[in-house]
Scaffold this active site. Structure first.
Site, short mmCIF file in Angstrom:
data_model
loop_
_atom_site.label_atom_id
_atom_site.label_comp_id
_atom_site.label_asym_id
_atom_site.label_seq_id
_atom_site.Cartn_x
_atom_site.Cartn_y
_atom_site.Cartn_z
NE ARG A 16 12.41 -66.89 -126.82
CZ ARG A 16 13.10 -68.02 -127.02
NH1 ARG A 16 13.21 -68.52 -128.22
NH2 ARG A 16 13.71 -68.62 -126.02
CG ASN A 377 -42.30 -88.36 -117.05
OD1 ASN A 377 -41.53 -89.00 -117.74
ND2 ASN A 377 -43.10 -87.43 -117.54
#
Ligand code: UD1
Ligand code: CA
Length: 461
Positions: A16, A377
């Site tokens: 099901r 950076n």
């Protein structure tokens, strides 16, 4: 729980559910129902566990992957037959107790398992059924009592109208003395409405042998809940979602609004963390104190350190250390380590890389297969070019380096300590420490170019 063991019945198909997966692998909060049951056993201190597999045997065995033993039930002839399939495993634990559980009832918790065992041992029972009182007992086996004592369990399909009215139901979890269980298992016959070997018949058979039978009523009726179809599975998800969020609230986690928040049961969140709407936390994830996650973030199998902020971002199989800021709109892919005080801004992807403390990768950058040092950076729009179409290569960027905007770093390549790359460079050779790497065409200005080109052109406005 020395010498005690568990058998989890997990052979059913669950038609099901209309799923490709066997029913026990259908998920409640991103975790297969079977996984919930195995975790409950482990948390109750039981490490000898055997799962009875049948439908989708390979998938279930793969999922369990050595976490517990398995036995195979080729045909699903009923719960009694399923336990019989684990006979060899049970014989290894002859002098102990066994808890039999259903792989499709995820809310049977460790506390209920332990407390039921306490009652089982204290009362010297051959079997102790874990029962629950339900307002709507429909579909469950009913506990039949006479003068208070349990005399049997009757399935709904076999029950008389008086028995149908009973509200005390069988959770499908039981503690047995292994020796007593093995003594009656072969006596179970499929003489009932469904023509199945019912494990529930064990109660009647043990009573017939003069053995003691008891029931332990669970404190919360949810322990019996199982899923047979998508609707009940959804209901279990809803119940589990609330249950887990409330548990974290009790532990001091802050939720301003829980809309769209889904937290897998194995996730750990420390006191003081904040979870914002739309956050999904999956797998082995840990969120440390004062971290802020969300809105709209997904974190899987990762650790997020103290005071870190993850905003509208996805993080997979990675470690994010303390005081890191990531997002919005970042993707941290597997095997990345982001060290303390890193800042990763919008539209940045990091994959299989280490990013050192204090480094900033603020916008529109791809860092893949890279070892990035401290205080580096990245300008906007940088790319580590890690793939030549056949092989992948690593990029190394040492401490303090400055990667100019729009730099391509063609791996394998190293940018040394405190080195610079000029904006717009395609770097194919190592840049020594402290140097400036320039890898772009020199600019040429052609004086008077526009005057020639635009001669005679009419302007629009
Ligand atoms: C069973 C109980 C019922 C109880 C209910 C709780 C019996 C006869 N009935 O009913 O009293 O209230 O659980 O949920 O035991 N399984 C196998 N092999 C089989 C049959 C089942 O492994 O041959 C597994 C299923 O995958 C499932 C579990 O056993 O995980 C329970 O089986 P299910 O068919 O759902 O039993 P119920 O009819 O719900
Ligand atoms: Ca069931």
């Amino acid at each position: 729980m020395e010498n005690n063991c568990a058998v989890i019945l997990a052979a059913g198909a669950g038609k099901r559910m209309k799923s490709d997966k066997p029913k026990v692998l259908c998920e409640v909060l991103c975790k297969p129902m079977l996984g919930w049951v195995v975790s409950s056993c482990e948390q109750a201190g039981i490490d000898q566990i055997c799962a009875v597999t049948g439908h989708g045997r390979e998938l279930v065995e793969d999922y369990l992957a050595g976490r517990c033993a398995t036995a195979y039930q080729a045909e699903q002839l009923g719960t009694g037959h399923a336990v019989l399939c684990a006979e060899d495993f049970l014989r290894e634990h002859l002098d102990g107790d066994v808890v039999i559980l259903c792989g499709d009832a995820p809310f049977m918790d460790s506390r209920t398992i332990s407390q039921a065992h306490k009652a089982h041992a204290e009362q010297g029972n051959a079997v102790t059924v874990i029962s629950a009182e339900l307002d709507n007992p429909s579909g469950y086996g009913r506990i039949v009592r006479e003068g208070g004592a349990v005399t049997g369990i009757v399935e709904q399909k076999d029950a008389t109208p008086e028995q149908i009215a009973i509200r005390e139901v069988n959770s499908g979890t039981y503690w047995f003395k292994v020796r007593d269980l093995l003594g009656i298992l072969n006596e179970i016959k499929p003489d009932n409405a469904q023509g199945e070997y019912y494990l529930t018949d064990a109660v009647r058979l043990l009573l017939g042998q003069g053995k003691k039978v008891g029931a332990y009523t669970a404190e919360t009726p949810d322990v019996v809940l199982g899923a047979n179809d998508r609707k009940t599975l959804y209901r279990l998800n809803t119940i589990a979602r609330e249950m887990i969020i409330e548990r974290h609230m009790e532990n001091g986690v802050e939720f301003v609004c829980t809309d769209g928040v889904i937290i897998d049961p194995d996730v750990e969140i420390d006191c003081g963390a904040t979870i914002l709407p739309g956050t999904i936390l999956k797998g082995k994830t840990k969120i440390e104190a004062h971290a802020v996650i969300g809105p709209n973030s997904l974190i899987e199998d990762s650790t997020i350190g103290q005071h870190s902020v993850i905003n509208a971002t996805q993080v997979y199989q990675s470690a994010v250390h303390d005081q890191v800021k990531i997002g919005p709109f970042c993707h941290i892919r597997p095997n990345s380590v982001i060290h303390t005080k890193v800042k990763i801004g919008d539209f940045v992807e990091v994959k299989n890389s280490v990013v050192g403390a204090g480094t900033a990768i603020s916008h529109l950058t791809y860092v893949g297969d890279s070892d990035v040092g401290k205080n580096v950076n990245f300008g906007c729009g940088c790319v580590t070019v890690n793939y030549d179409g056949i092989n992948k290569f690593r990029t190394t960027i040492e401490d303090g380096a400055f990667i100019g905007c729009n730099t391509n770093l063609v791996a394998p390549v190293t940018v040394g300590e405190n080195a610079y790359t000029a904006a717009g460079s395609t770097i194919t050779k190592d840049v020594p420490g402290g140097a400036l790497g320039i890898g772009r065409a020199k600019q040429v200005n052609r004086e008077g170019f526009a005057d020639k080109k635009l001669a005679g052109r009419k302007t629009k406005v």
